[in-house]
Design an enzyme around this catalytic site. Structure first.
Site, PDB file in Angstrom:
ATOM      1  N   GLY A   1     -24.315  17.635   0.124  1.00 13.19           N
ATOM      2  CA  GLY A   1     -24.567  17.093  -1.219  1.00 13.19           C
ATOM      3  C   GLY A   1     -25.247  18.027  -2.201  1.00 13.19           C
ATOM      4  O   GLY A   1     -25.684  17.596  -3.268  1.00 13.19           O
ATOM      5  N   THR A   2     -25.300  19.321  -1.892  1.00 15.15           N
ATOM      6  CA  THR A   2     -25.980  20.238  -2.830  1.00 15.15           C
ATOM      7  C   THR A   2     -25.265  20.284  -4.192  1.00 15.15           C
ATOM      8  O   THR A   2     -25.915  20.334  -5.234  1.00 15.15           O
ATOM      9  CB  THR A   2     -26.053  21.670  -2.263  1.00 15.15           C
ATOM     10  OG1 THR A   2     -24.795  21.987  -1.665  1.00 15.15           O
ATOM     11  CG2 THR A   2     -27.163  21.817  -1.246  1.00 15.15           C
ATOM     12  N   GLY A   3     -23.919  20.264  -4.151  1.00 12.44           N
ATOM     13  CA  GLY A   3     -23.169  20.339  -5.414  1.00 12.44           C
ATOM     14  C   GLY A   3     -23.419  19.118  -6.288  1.00 12.44           C
ATOM     15  O   GLY A   3     -23.637  19.240  -7.506  1.00 12.44           O
ATOM     16  N   CYS A   4     -23.394  17.941  -5.674  1.00 11.29           N
ATOM     17  CA  CYS A   4     -23.638  16.693  -6.416  1.00 11.29           C
ATOM     18  C   CYS A   4     -25.030  16.734  -7.047  1.00 11.29           C
ATOM     19  O   CYS A   4     -25.234  16.346  -8.197  1.00 11.29           O
ATOM     20  CB  CYS A   4     -23.590  15.474  -5.486  1.00 11.29           C
ATOM     21  SG  CYS A   4     -22.099  15.374  -4.492  1.00 11.29           S
TER      22      CYS A   4
ATOM     23  N   LYS B   1     -20.788  28.648  -8.729  1.00 12.59           N
ATOM     24  CA  LYS B   1     -21.886  28.699  -7.752  1.00 12.59           C
ATOM     25  C   LYS B   1     -21.555  29.675  -6.623  1.00 12.59           C
ATOM     26  O   LYS B   1     -20.599  29.478  -5.899  1.00 12.59           O
ATOM     27  CB  LYS B   1     -22.131  27.304  -7.186  1.00 12.59           C
ATOM     28  CG  LYS B   1     -22.533  26.292  -8.264  1.00 12.59           C
ATOM     29  CD  LYS B   1     -22.554  24.872  -7.743  1.00 12.59           C
ATOM     30  CE  LYS B   1     -21.179  24.349  -7.418  1.00 12.59           C
ATOM     31  NZ  LYS B   1     -21.154  22.892  -7.156  1.00 12.59           N
TER      32      LYS B   1
ATOM     33  N   THR C   1     -27.281  21.116   3.973  1.00  7.72           N
ATOM     34  CA  THR C   1     -26.861  21.305   2.576  1.00  7.72           C
ATOM     35  C   THR C   1     -25.850  20.244   2.128  1.00  7.72           C
ATOM     36  O   THR C   1     -25.112  20.456   1.171  1.00  7.72           O
ATOM     37  CB  THR C   1     -26.222  22.701   2.390  1.00  7.72           C
ATOM     38  OG1 THR C   1     -25.116  22.809   3.309  1.00  7.72           O
ATOM     39  CG2 THR C   1     -27.205  23.816   2.659  1.00  7.72           C
TER      40      THR C   1
END
Ligand code: ATP
Ligand code: HMH
Length: 267
Positions: free
Chosen positions: A206-209, A173, A204
């Site tokens: 928690g964007t990865g989760c 990412k 942002t």
């Protein structure tokens, strides 16, 4: 209805971890289940405490899920200790889990470290080779590829190295560190870019989760890897674009932007 399981930590503020995963899975139309690896005391400004479950109790949760409602996809997030990673690897093997998405969570958006150094080695050795796709951000990609990533070309080189070393597809990412919101998928077919428009939203958390859970939901529904990633990025862009603004720090997204409050009409 298709089903998905998240194996991750709880975020008491609801924007990341298990809570983000479940909200994402519901909004993406799959039945969500969870096996909790740790409780965190956390809000948008930081993490103040972590309490891990035991390896035995994590195994008990996984037995309970897999022997009753078999998940069509599994997403793995925060797992801070080697013992827990070993428990997960053992059970996923035992139950022949499919559509495994590993988000190699290392540091929270707020800067807190969410994995021990020893566990990073176990993750590399035991879990990554079992994954269908892993979703590192740039700093995680640097740890996994043992090289600096400072340009889009570096992203291609690092993703290829990770793919060859661990034998799983890699979604590296670009996100906050490198470019707009351009992510690179590396599979046996080689590199493919997914271009996103950077949304001007500081919230942002928690964007990865959220992205990894959206991808797991899409794989559970039978999409190809490319479609699952493309649709997952569309989902996170809409969740970010809903411009929720909660908390004093980097706040959560509106995972449920597409959930209707007019459910009475469907009764
Ligand atoms: N401002 C933004 N606008 C649009 N997309 C974004 C933005 N920030 C992140 N993304 C996208 O969100 C997804 C998650 O990426 P990100 O790099 O934020 O993950 P992460 O660093 O693992 O998240 P976390 O902070 O939860 O650990 C990627 O597809 C990324 O491109
Ligand atoms: C529980 C948990 N998992 C993952 C992250 C990464 O965003 C977080 N902040 N908290």
């Amino acid at each position: 209805m298709k089903t998905a399981l998240t194996i991750a930590g709880s975020d008491s503020s609801g924007g990341a971890g298990i809570q983000a995963d479940i909200k994402t899975m519901i909004t993406n139309g799959v039945y969500a289940m969870s096996a909790v690896t740790a409780l965190t005391a956390q809000n948008t400004t930081g993490v103040t405490g972590i309490m891990d479950v035991t390896g035995d109790f994590l195994k008990q949760q996984l037995d309970a899920v897999f022997t009753d409602i078999y998940p069509d996809a599994v997403k793995i997030g925060m797992v801070s200790q080697s013992e827990l990673i070993e428990a997960i690897a053992e059970k996923l093997k035992e139950y022949k889990a499919k559509n495994i998405v590993v988000d190699p969570v290392m540091v929270a958006t707020s800067g807190a470290k969410l994995i021990s150094d020893e566990a990073i080695d176990t993750l590399k050795e035991k879990l990554l080779p079992m994954a269908d796709v892993i979703t590192p951000n740039i700093p995680e990609g640097e740890v996994l590829s043992d090289r600096k990533i400072e340009s889009p070309d570096d992203m291609v080189t690092a993703a290829k190295a990770i793919f060859e070393k661990y034998g799983c597809a890699v979604l590296l990412k670009g996100g906050h560190a490198m470019n707009d919101a351009n992510d690179l998928l590396y599979t046996e077919e080689g590199p493919q870019w997914f271009y996103g428009k950077k949304i001007d939203n500081p919230n942002t958390h928690g964007t990865g989760c959220t992205l990894s859970s959206a991808i797991a939901s899409n794989l559970a529904k039978g999409m190809s890897m490319k479609d699952a990633v493309e649709k997952g990025k569309e989902y996170i862009s809409l969740a970010l674009g809903a411009m929720l603004n909660l908390g004093a720090g980097s706040g959560p997204m509106n995972h449920g932007f597409a959930v209707t409050t007019d459910w009475e009409v469907t009764k």
